[in-house]
Write an enzyme that holds these catalytic residues in place. Structure first.
Site, PDB file in Angstrom:
ATOM      1  N   THR A 232       0.689  -1.144  -0.280  1.00 51.76           N
ATOM      2  CA  THR A 232       0.235   0.063   0.170  1.00 51.76           C
ATOM      3  C   THR A 232       1.024   1.167   0.055  1.00 51.76           C
ATOM      4  O   THR A 232       1.446   1.342   0.864  1.00 51.76           O
ATOM      5  CB  THR A 232      -1.071   0.091   1.274  1.00 51.76           C
TER       6      THR A 232
ATOM      7  N   LYS B 258      -7.366   1.580  -3.361  1.00 51.09           N
ATOM      8  CA  LYS B 258      -6.910   1.273  -2.031  1.00 51.09           C
ATOM      9  C   LYS B 258      -7.286   2.388  -0.917  1.00 51.09           C
ATOM     10  O   LYS B 258      -7.666   2.277   0.091  1.00 51.09           O
ATOM     11  CB  LYS B 258      -5.575   0.598  -1.799  1.00 51.09           C
TER      12      LYS B 258
ATOM     13  N   LYS C 292      -0.117   5.416   8.243  1.00 54.87           N
ATOM     14  CA  LYS C 292       0.537   5.712   7.105  1.00 54.87           C
ATOM     15  C   LYS C 292      -0.319   5.748   6.007  1.00 54.87           C
ATOM     16  O   LYS C 292      -0.030   6.636   5.190  1.00 54.87           O
ATOM     17  CB  LYS C 292       1.567   4.468   6.956  1.00 54.87           C
TER      18      LYS C 292
END
Length: 289
Positions: free
Chosen positions: A97, A172, A240
């Protein structure tokens, strides 16, 4: 059987690479901590390489699953990076990711070598990785995707091409934005029910059959009410991810006020020692202000 390499054996990559081996593929692994790569070989067979370049040599498809943009650049680019070992006509599938920006950067670098690049971040968490039931959101060329999909299927329940390079990462981001807001609402609802003196098992059973139903409710509501958070997708990882979402929103003009607020709530969870707690630990702030 396809000869593949897998770079990055964290809580996601370790089982994902294992499913590739179980599916009959010839797997060579690389991990920054070499002992973990040796442990993987002891469990699954295959081989361990000393560098990403060595792992990628001879592979038809190289997978990567590391921490962030900079980690990704360090294992893909440079003299010992994966690209240096990959032949023309091969494919790199990145399951990290990361940002859409680094996906496009790596795709351009791969294109110069005749290597196709697919950004394929995953959803489903550690349990999804261990059970081979991840959702994979891909960005890239249709031809490369069609070649890679049957191999990706080893660790996935759904693999979808969302658009050109970067589209997987952008999808995502949508996923993480939705989860952040949903978990805050679920935390507030569960805390409200507890303070109202309701039988929360009954509450969850009833409302999970209606419009409030979600994966988070079905899999996290009960543990949230119990104050149990020592498992699952870590707050550090979510922060994050949300940082990536907020940066992209700054670039494309999207307004993410709730996401920005929940990101700060997660910062408070980190300050309480919850860096490795599950993302459902937003409940801890609501119930223990």
């Amino acid at each position: 059987m396809t000869k593949v390499a897998f770079i990055g054996l964290g809580v996601m990559g370790f089982p994902m690479a294992g499913h590739l081996a179980s599916a009959g593929h010839d797997v060579t692994v690389y991990n920054r901590t070499a002992a973990k790569a040796q442990d993987w070989v002891a469990r699954h067979g295959g081989a361990a390489a000393a560098t990403p370049r060595e792992a990628a040599e001879g592979a038809e498809i190289v997978f990567s699953c590391v921490g962030n943009d900079d980690d990704l650049r360090s294992v893909i680019l440079g003299g010992e990076g994966a690209f240096a070992g990959m032949a023309e006509g091969t494919i790199l599938v990145d399951n990290t990711t990361a940002s859409a920006e680094v996906a496009r950067e790596l795709a351009a670098a791969g294109n110069q070598r005749g290597v196709a690049f697919i950004d394929g971040p995953v959803s489903g968490g550690q349990a999804g990785a261990e059970n081979g039931a991840l959702t994979v959101m891909c960005g890239g060329d249709q031809t490369a995707f069609d070649r890679a999909q049957p191999v990706i299927d080893a660790f996935a329940r759904a693999v979808t091409l969302m658009g050109p390079v970067g589209a997987g990462q952008l999808t995502k981001m949508v996923n993480q934005i939705c989860i952040a807001g949903l978990l805050q609402g679920l935390s507030e609802g569960m805390s409200f029910g507890q303070k109202a003196g309701l039988d929360m098992d009954k509450v969850i059973d009833v409302i999970s059959k209606g419009a409030a139903q979600s994966w988070q409710m079905e899999n996290r509501a009960s543990t949230m009410c119990q104050g149990s958070f020592d498992f699952g997708f870590a707050v550090d990882w979510m922060r994050k991810d949300l940082g990536i979402c907020l940066a992209e929103a700054h670039n494309n003009g999207a307004r993410l006020p709730v996401t920005a607020l929940v990101d700060q709530f997660y910062a408070q969870v980190q300050a309480r020692g919850g860096k490795r707690w599950d993302t459902s630990s937003l409940m801890h702030l609501v119930a223990n202000d």
